[in-house]
Design a protein around this motif. Sequence first.
Motif, PDB file in Angstrom:
ATOM      1  N   SER A   1       0.871  -1.179   0.000  1.00 49.00           N
ATOM      2  CA  SER A   1       0.000   0.000   0.000  1.00 49.00           C
ATOM      3  C   SER A   1       0.902   1.222   0.000  1.00 49.00           C
ATOM      4  N   LEU A   2       0.961   1.920  -1.126  1.00 52.03           N
ATOM      5  CA  LEU A   2       1.924   2.995  -1.315  1.00 52.03           C
ATOM      6  C   LEU A   2       1.223   4.321  -1.589  1.00 52.03           C
ATOM      7  N   ASP A   3       1.343   5.246  -0.654  1.00 49.56           N
ATOM      8  CA  ASP A   3       0.904   6.612  -0.866  1.00 49.56           C
ATOM      9  C   ASP A   3       1.840   7.514  -0.081  1.00 49.56           C
ATOM     10  N   GLY A   4       2.071   8.699  -0.598  1.00 48.36           N
ATOM     11  CA  GLY A   4       3.083   9.567   0.002  1.00 48.36           C
ATOM     12  C   GLY A   4       2.592  10.947   0.339  1.00 48.36           C
ATOM     13  N   GLY A   5       1.584  11.040   1.167  1.00 46.35           N
ATOM     14  CA  GLY A   5       1.029  12.335   1.514  1.00 46.35           C
ATOM     15  C   GLY A   5       1.961  13.203   2.338  1.00 46.35           C
ATOM     16  N   PHE A   6       2.782  12.572   3.196  1.00 48.71           N
ATOM     17  CA  PHE A   6       3.707  13.335   4.053  1.00 48.71           C
ATOM     18  C   PHE A   6       5.112  13.208   3.477  1.00 48.71           C
ATOM     19  N   TRP A   7       5.687  14.347   3.113  1.00 46.22           N
ATOM     20  CA  TRP A   7       6.957  14.358   2.393  1.00 46.22           C
ATOM     21  C   TRP A   7       8.112  14.717   3.315  1.00 46.22           C
TER      22      TRP A   7
ATOM     23  N   ILE B   1       3.899 -10.088  -5.304  1.00 43.70           N
ATOM     24  CA  ILE B   1       2.772  -9.395  -4.683  1.00 43.70           C
ATOM     25  C   ILE B   1       1.454  -9.839  -5.310  1.00 43.70           C
ATOM     26  N   ARG B   2       0.469 -10.018  -4.435  1.00 38.65           N
ATOM     27  CA  ARG B   2      -0.891 -10.384  -4.860  1.00 38.65           C
ATOM     28  C   ARG B   2      -1.815  -9.182  -4.893  1.00 38.65           C
ATOM     29  N   SER B   3      -1.551  -8.221  -4.004  1.00 41.65           N
ATOM     30  CA  SER B   3      -2.435  -7.059  -3.872  1.00 41.65           C
ATOM     31  C   SER B   3      -1.594  -5.784  -3.836  1.00 41.65           C
ATOM     32  N   LEU B   4      -2.036  -4.777  -4.578  1.00 41.87           N
ATOM     33  CA  LEU B   4      -1.304  -3.516  -4.665  1.00 41.87           C
ATOM     34  C   LEU B   4      -2.269  -2.345  -4.623  1.00 41.87           C
ATOM     35  N   HIS B   5      -1.992  -1.427  -3.699  1.00 43.73           N
ATOM     36  CA  HIS B   5      -2.705  -0.147  -3.660  1.00 43.73           C
ATOM     37  C   HIS B   5      -1.675   0.957  -3.849  1.00 43.73           C
ATOM     38  N   VAL B   6      -1.918   1.837  -4.804  1.00 41.96           N
ATOM     39  CA  VAL B   6      -0.971   2.912  -5.078  1.00 41.96           C
ATOM     40  C   VAL B   6      -1.735   4.176  -5.439  1.00 41.96           C
ATOM     41  N   GLU B   7      -1.269   5.310  -4.907  1.00 38.46           N
ATOM     42  CA  GLU B   7      -1.883   6.602  -5.189  1.00 38.46           C
ATOM     43  C   GLU B   7      -0.863   7.523  -5.825  1.00 38.46           C
ATOM     44  N   GLY B   8      -1.284   8.237  -6.859  1.00 37.99           N
ATOM     45  CA  GLY B   8      -0.416   9.213  -7.497  1.00 37.99           C
ATOM     46  C   GLY B   8      -0.340  10.495  -6.694  1.00 37.99           C
ATOM     47  N   ARG B   9       0.763  11.224  -6.879  1.00 39.48           N
ATOM     48  CA  ARG B   9       0.924  12.515  -6.206  1.00 39.48           C
ATOM     49  C   ARG B   9       1.095  13.654  -7.209  1.00 39.48           C
ATOM     50  N   GLN B  10       1.486  13.331  -8.437  1.00 41.40           N
ATOM     51  CA  GLN B  10       1.763  14.347  -9.442  1.00 41.40           C
ATOM     52  C   GLN B  10       0.514  15.204  -9.668  1.00 41.40           C
ATOM     53  N   ILE B  11       0.699  16.529  -9.676  1.00 45.73           N
ATOM     54  CA  ILE B  11      -0.454  17.427  -9.774  1.00 45.73           C
ATOM     55  C   ILE B  11      -1.023  17.450 -11.185  1.00 45.73           C
ATOM     56  N   MET B  12      -0.181  17.689 -12.175  1.00 43.74           N
ATOM     57  CA  MET B  12      -0.665  17.802 -13.545  1.00 43.74           C
ATOM     58  C   MET B  12      -0.635  16.453 -14.235  1.00 43.74           C
ATOM     59  N   CYS B  13      -1.239  15.447 -13.607  1.00 41.59           N
ATOM     60  CA  CYS B  13      -1.179  14.101 -14.153  1.00 41.59           C
ATOM     61  C   CYS B  13      -2.045  13.945 -15.398  1.00 41.59           C
ATOM     62  N   ASP B  14      -2.949  14.897 -15.654  1.00 39.26           N
ATOM     63  CA  ASP B  14      -3.834  14.769 -16.797  1.00 39.26           C
ATOM     64  C   ASP B  14      -3.240  15.328 -18.086  1.00 39.26           C
ATOM     65  N   THR B  15      -2.011  15.873 -18.036  1.00 39.29           N
ATOM     66  CA  THR B  15      -1.432  16.475 -19.232  1.00 39.29           C
ATOM     67  C   THR B  15      -0.524  15.523 -19.986  1.00 39.29           C
ATOM     68  N   GLY B  16      -0.210  14.388 -19.440  1.00 40.38           N
ATOM     69  CA  GLY B  16       0.687  13.460 -20.109  1.00 40.38           C
ATOM     70  C   GLY B  16       0.599  12.083 -19.509  1.00 40.38           C
TER      71      GLY B  16
ATOM     72  N   LEU C   1       0.079 -10.662  -9.409  1.00 35.95           N
ATOM     73  CA  LEU C   1      -0.809  -9.597  -8.937  1.00 35.95           C
ATOM     74  C   LEU C   1      -2.247  -9.879  -9.360  1.00 35.95           C
ATOM     75  N   ARG C   2      -3.144  -9.923  -8.367  1.00 37.23           N
ATOM     76  CA  ARG C   2      -4.552 -10.193  -8.641  1.00 37.23           C
ATOM     77  C   ARG C   2      -5.447  -8.994  -8.327  1.00 37.23           C
ATOM     78  N   HIS C   3      -5.067  -8.187  -7.340  1.00 39.49           N
ATOM     79  CA  HIS C   3      -5.918  -7.079  -6.911  1.00 39.49           C
ATOM     80  C   HIS C   3      -5.143  -5.764  -7.023  1.00 39.49           C
ATOM     81  N   LEU C   4      -5.655  -4.866  -7.846  1.00 40.94           N
ATOM     82  CA  LEU C   4      -5.026  -3.556  -8.042  1.00 40.94           C
ATOM     83  C   LEU C   4      -5.998  -2.460  -7.633  1.00 40.94           C
ATOM     84  N   SER C   5      -5.530  -1.590  -6.756  1.00 38.06           N
ATOM     85  CA  SER C   5      -6.298  -0.418  -6.341  1.00 38.06           C
ATOM     86  C   SER C   5      -5.451   0.811  -6.612  1.00 38.06           C
ATOM     87  N   PHE C   6      -5.996   1.749  -7.393  1.00 45.46           N
ATOM     88  CA  PHE C   6      -5.223   2.949  -7.697  1.00 45.46           C
ATOM     89  C   PHE C   6      -6.095   4.193  -7.573  1.00 45.46           C
ATOM     90  N   GLY C   7      -5.424   5.325  -7.480  1.00 46.60           N
ATOM     91  CA  GLY C   7      -6.137   6.587  -7.375  1.00 46.60           C
ATOM     92  C   GLY C   7      -5.171   7.735  -7.280  1.00 46.60           C
TER      93      GLY C   7
END
Length: 531
Positions: A95-101, A219-234, A257-263
Amino acid sequence: MQYPQDQENTLRGPSTSLLLSLPEELVEQICQQLSSNGDSGSLAFLCRASKDLNRIATRFLYSGFSSRGSTRRIALFLRTLYERPELCTFVRWLSLDGGFWFNLSDEHIGFISKAAERFGLDVLSPHKLDVYPSSKEESENDEDGDDEGENQARSDDGGEGNDQENVNHTSEEKDIEYDEEEDEDEDEDEDEDAYSRSQLDEYPFETMAQLIIASTPNIRSLHVEGRQIMCDTGEGAFTMLEELAKRSPPPASLSHLRHLSFGHEDYREVSFKYFEGIIALAPNIRTVLANPCFDQPLYAPKAPINIKNVTDLRFKSGHLSTQGLTTILSSCERLEVFQYYYDTMYSGLDPGCATPRELIDALSRYKDSLRYLDINLGSREEHQGGLYFGLCIEGQEILSLKVFSRLETLKIDGTSVLFPEVGTDKYHTNILTEMLPQSIRTLHLKDMQKEAAANLITLTDSLEYFPHLSEIYLAGNEIGGPLGKFEVIFEDPEIQILRERLTNRGISFLKRGHWKYSFVSYGDEETIEYW
């Protein structure tokens, strides 16, 4: 609650000896239970207690990792995997997210770059960022413009011998030329600053996350969240995994990998394309949960998505047009579970959101496999970006689901179905009877019109056609809900009739309960009660 130091005290001495006297299979079960409970403190102590316990407990201690929003934890975990590569095969979930830098030190940069080198990747060299145009036509125009600029530069360079003809420029013209040259120099400096940063400089969280993912093949299960702000431009920042996937053979694989959760941590406009590198390395994904999910980017609106083996597809938020939804659904060979809750921080997105009827039309390709359908489109937009508010517009409502021969669970909101209102010429109460398939077992109606109760009563007159029906949930529109500012309160006589008829047939009749805190979702959740 016991803290790690207290847990160690309880496991010292006789407890350790007792564990060593137990069969190894039983010790494994104990470690599995500790791992399931998230008790890493006790597992860490067992690893330090003896060589035999270390051998057993280590794979459970490193069976999963959650960053808990901390990029510092991500960096430390990556260093552990780099220094002890034998641990990589133990990891089963991430489970990978990086809200605190935090700022990377030279030591961090050192082992991150070395971890990347194991995959033949360079994360320190300056590179030009890939910013994609919004369309192929725009791309071609940009290329033509670049050629024209290069030809112009050659012409200017080749004309130095003729400069003597123009020596008599006025001082004003020279000042203008000097100003333009200074502006060009400044623009070049700005361009150099904007495009000369390394992968690690530009995307530190994504760089470390991708290296961890690439290093954990089991890994069987992965949750990952993006942090890049302008992710919709490329394509975004997850391009390292895309590069690995294109190599032959790929130096990394996610075949388990069977279960992928992203956002996205800020609910930005991310799509499957943004996480394409993960998906390209994981051909056997079965479940995808996206929060949020948007259409494929404008530069690749119909880009293929490698999710043919996905049978469970859930969108917890986002904005999907009819074309965008069709592109995603057409990538799945067999779909059994589908969920879509519309929710976005944007307004006026074009093209507009798929209507309930368009959604059902897109799902019809799975009429022989779909078992679970949960849709809530109450927050969608209508009328040139205006917020949807009111009854479902005629022509957009769901009419029939009878072709879905295996559909067992249906959960819909009041903006996806249209009950003719009492007192109008079109009033009748056969909407649900004509809509539902015989296979239905669970029916949830949320934020409904007042006429929903009468339609359920009519449904109870035809229960012989729905022999598997075992649960009905009914909730009217709340104050300020998707159907308007007024609360829908059902008539007591109608509820009494429904309760008696359903209870006599052994069918549960449920309603909206109170709100309470959920430790699973870390927030308030609505409960369900019996009528």
